[in-house]
Design a protein around this motif. Structure first.
Motif, PDB file in Angstrom:
ATOM      1  N   THR A  38      38.697  43.109  52.248  1.00 29.59           N
ATOM      2  CA  THR A  38      38.146  42.081  51.365  1.00 29.59           C
ATOM      3  C   THR A  38      36.641  41.962  51.504  1.00 29.59           C
ATOM      4  OG1 THR A  38      40.200  40.822  51.451  1.00 29.59           O
ATOM      5  CG2 THR A  38      38.225  39.641  50.765  1.00 29.59           C
ATOM      6  N   VAL A  39      36.160  41.820  52.730  1.00 25.11           N
ATOM      7  CA  VAL A  39      34.728  41.589  52.927  1.00 25.11           C
ATOM      8  C   VAL A  39      33.929  42.879  52.817  1.00 25.11           C
ATOM      9  CG1 VAL A  39      35.035  39.485  54.266  1.00 25.11           C
ATOM     10  CG2 VAL A  39      35.044  41.691  55.449  1.00 25.11           C
ATOM     11  N   ALA A  40      34.513  44.004  53.203  1.00 21.26           N
ATOM     12  CA  ALA A  40      33.775  45.275  53.125  1.00 21.26           C
ATOM     13  C   ALA A  40      33.533  45.683  51.683  1.00 21.26           C
ATOM     14  CB  ALA A  40      34.555  46.369  53.856  1.00 21.26           C
ATOM     15  N   ARG A  41      34.535  45.473  50.817  1.00 22.31           N
ATOM     16  CA  ARG A  41      34.343  45.823  49.406  1.00 22.31           C
ATOM     17  C   ARG A  41      33.281  44.948  48.767  1.00 22.31           C
ATOM     18  NH1 ARG A  41      39.860  44.120  46.222  1.00 22.31           N
ATOM     19  NH2 ARG A  41      38.542  44.274  44.375  1.00 22.31           N
ATOM     20  N   ALA A  42      33.270  43.666  49.119  1.00 20.35           N
ATOM     21  CA  ALA A  42      32.285  42.750  48.551  1.00 20.35           C
ATOM     22  C   ALA A  42      30.889  43.029  49.103  1.00 20.35           C
ATOM     23  CB  ALA A  42      32.688  41.306  48.847  1.00 20.35           C
ATOM     24  N   ALA A  43      30.798  43.340  50.394  1.00 18.63           N
ATOM     25  CA  ALA A  43      29.499  43.628  50.997  1.00 18.63           C
ATOM     26  C   ALA A  43      28.906  44.921  50.445  1.00 18.63           C
ATOM     27  CB  ALA A  43      29.638  43.719  52.518  1.00 18.63           C
ATOM     28  N   SER A  44      29.738  45.946  50.303  1.00 20.12           N
ATOM     29  CA  SER A  44      29.258  47.219  49.765  1.00 20.12           C
ATOM     30  C   SER A  44      28.759  47.052  48.334  1.00 20.12           C
ATOM     31  CB  SER A  44      30.386  48.262  49.807  1.00 20.12           C
ATOM     32  OG  SER A  44      30.848  48.466  51.116  1.00 20.12           O
ATOM     33  N   ALA A  45      29.559  46.362  47.513  1.00 22.86           N
ATOM     34  CA  ALA A  45      29.150  46.123  46.130  1.00 22.86           C
ATOM     35  C   ALA A  45      27.934  45.202  46.076  1.00 22.86           C
ATOM     36  CB  ALA A  45      30.312  45.506  45.350  1.00 22.86           C
ATOM     37  N   VAL A  77      35.044  37.463  43.967  1.00 29.82           N
ATOM     38  CA  VAL A  77      34.442  38.225  45.060  1.00 29.82           C
ATOM     39  C   VAL A  77      35.245  38.069  46.344  1.00 29.82           C
ATOM     40  CG1 VAL A  77      32.380  38.519  46.499  1.00 29.82           C
ATOM     41  CG2 VAL A  77      32.137  38.090  44.050  1.00 29.82           C
ATOM     42  N   VAL A  78      35.722  36.851  46.605  1.00 31.51           N
ATOM     43  CA  VAL A  78      36.457  36.587  47.847  1.00 31.51           C
ATOM     44  C   VAL A  78      37.929  36.274  47.592  1.00 31.51           C
ATOM     45  CG1 VAL A  78      36.599  35.111  49.894  1.00 31.51           C
ATOM     46  CG2 VAL A  78      34.360  35.755  48.981  1.00 31.51           C
ATOM     47  N   GLY A  79      38.205  35.290  46.737  1.00 38.32           N
ATOM     48  CA  GLY A  79      39.571  34.784  46.580  1.00 38.32           C
ATOM     49  C   GLY A  79      40.588  35.815  46.139  1.00 38.32           C
ATOM     50  N   PHE A  80      40.377  36.423  44.981  1.00 31.20           N
ATOM     51  CA  PHE A  80      41.343  37.393  44.469  1.00 31.20           C
ATOM     52  C   PHE A  80      41.506  38.612  45.391  1.00 31.20           C
ATOM     53  CE2 PHE A  80      42.615  40.979  41.743  1.00 31.20           C
ATOM     54  CZ  PHE A  80      43.804  40.472  41.233  1.00 31.20           C
ATOM     55  N   PRO A  81      40.416  39.234  45.853  1.00 32.49           N
ATOM     56  CA  PRO A  81      40.593  40.381  46.750  1.00 32.49           C
ATOM     57  C   PRO A  81      41.334  40.034  48.042  1.00 32.49           C
ATOM     58  CG  PRO A  81      38.376  40.366  45.856  1.00 32.49           C
ATOM     59  CD  PRO A  81      39.001  39.053  45.480  1.00 32.49           C
ATOM     60  N   LEU A  82      41.004  38.880  48.642  1.00 32.71           N
ATOM     61  CA  LEU A  82      41.646  38.513  49.904  1.00 32.71           C
ATOM     62  C   LEU A  82      43.125  38.205  49.703  1.00 32.71           C
ATOM     63  CD1 LEU A  82      41.568  37.852  52.898  1.00 32.71           C
ATOM     64  CD2 LEU A  82      40.821  35.531  52.309  1.00 32.71           C
ATOM     65  N   LEU A  83      43.436  37.403  48.705  1.00 29.20           N
ATOM     66  CA  LEU A  83      44.828  37.010  48.475  1.00 29.20           C
ATOM     67  C   LEU A  83      45.697  38.203  48.089  1.00 29.20           C
ATOM     68  CD1 LEU A  83      44.138  33.675  46.570  1.00 29.20           C
ATOM     69  CD2 LEU A  83      45.191  33.895  48.830  1.00 29.20           C
ATOM     70  N   THR A  84      45.157  39.124  47.270  1.00 28.81           N
ATOM     71  CA  THR A  84      45.952  40.302  46.901  1.00 28.81           C
ATOM     72  C   THR A  84      46.114  41.243  48.087  1.00 28.81           C
ATOM     73  OG1 THR A  84      43.942  41.346  46.001  1.00 28.81           O
ATOM     74  CG2 THR A  84      45.406  40.239  44.444  1.00 28.81           C
ATOM     75  N   ALA A  85      45.067  41.382  48.895  1.00 30.20           N
ATOM     76  CA  ALA A  85      45.181  42.247  50.076  1.00 30.20           C
ATOM     77  C   ALA A  85      46.242  41.717  51.035  1.00 30.20           C
ATOM     78  CB  ALA A  85      43.825  42.356  50.781  1.00 30.20           C
ATOM     79  N   LEU A  86      46.282  40.394  51.223  1.00 33.74           N
ATOM     80  CA  LEU A  86      47.307  39.792  52.078  1.00 33.74           C
ATOM     81  C   LEU A  86      48.691  39.956  51.467  1.00 33.74           C
ATOM     82  CD1 LEU A  86      45.460  36.500  53.093  1.00 33.74           C
ATOM     83  CD2 LEU A  86      45.955  38.455  54.580  1.00 33.74           C
TER      84      LEU A  86
END
Length: 287
Positions: A38-45, A77-86
């Motif tokens: 979640t955080v790596a994809r957002a940080a890279s982008a 940026v945070v909510g959707f990626p984190l919740l789907t990854a979980l």
């Protein structure tokens, strides 16, 4: 090409790019922790977004735009990626893709609340029918398998719909790619720090597929897709163009079956077809 047609074309390209997000995330979390993905994809982008803003010398958003950008950041940026990854730790990407059928309705609702859209009553009839088909499938197929996974996916849809509608509204003022770049940059101090904190102690054993999955969600899902998507929503209307998301299960299920060799049942396909038929009806009454 008129503005409406351009909106549908941009929206379609965005949906096509987003269709690979859940399968790519599924691959990435097989070797990486969901929080790191979640955080790596957002940080890279975010780093790439910052570079684009500097290269093209974009003016900073006004103070009154920061609240909307914060909503975009929390939603997509945070909510959707984190919740789907979980969620994808508990359910397959093929199953999770079915929940995307709820996203157009969520986007339309927030389009009314935040974007000023006013679809006709028949629009809501078709949209709710499509959403009911998706929810019915989840109840018969998914809840018994993983209630937690389904709950996380539903929460992801809500925050994503809010982020889509808010970003589309702001895109009319700042531009599509500028909105997602500024939202990523706004989140960058946090996402970059958390990336370093959640970095795996050893990268040995991380497969090539996981790296490719992380690269896809960082570059395409987190940045390039939003360039087209927010522009499409701003041009063609949030509720109207938002219905294109019903095509996403088609593309996503095809990718899940082809790349991940996951089973796509006839029931999944039937539900997807029925939902898309509903969105065809909803499109006629979106304005």
């Amino acid at each position: 090409m008129d503005k409406t047609a351009g909106g549908w074309i941009n929206g379609f390209i965005g949906v096509l790019i987003f269709s690979g997000s859940l399968p790519a995330t599924r691959v990435a979390v097989m070797d990486f922790d969901p929080a790191f993905v979640t955080v790596a994809r957002a940080a890279s982008a975010g780093i790439l977004g910052l570079a684009l803003l500097l290269v093209f010398r974009q003016k900073r958003p006004e103070r009154r735009d920061l609240f909307s950008l914060a909503i975009v950041a929390l939603g997509v940026v945070v909510g959707f990626p984190l919740l789907t990854a979980l969620a994808l730790k508990h359910i397959t990407s093929a199953h999770s893709i079915i929940f995307i059928g709820l996203l157009p309705l969520a986007t339309a609702i927030f389009g009314v609340l935040r974007g000023g859209d006013r679809p006709r009553p028949a629009f809501w009839l078709f949209s709710c029918l499509g959403s009911a088909l998706v929810a019915g499938f989840a109840l018969t197929q998914g809840v018994s398998a993983s209630p937690l996974g389904d709950t996380l996916m539903l929460a992801a849809i809500v925050v994503c719909g809010l982020g889509y509608a808010e970003g589309a509204k702001l895109s009319r003022k700042l531009g599509g790619w500028q909105v997602i770049c500024w939202a990523l940059v706004l989140s960058l101090p946090i996402t970059l720090a958390l990336t370093l904190i959640t970095l795996p102690p050893s990268l040995e054993g991380i497969g090539r597929a996981a790296w490719l999955g992380l690269a896809y969600v960082s570059l395409f899902s987190m940045l390039i897709g939003f360039v087209f998507w927010y522009r499409g929503l701003a041009q063609g209307g949030i509720a109207a163009v938002g219905q294109l998301q019903l095509l996403q299960p088609f593309f996503g299920l095809a990718l899940a079956a082809t790349l991940l060799h996951e089973q796509v049942s006839p029931v999944m396909v039937a539900v997807t077809v029925a939902v898309v038929l509903c969105v065809v009806g909803a499109k006629r009454f979106a304005r």
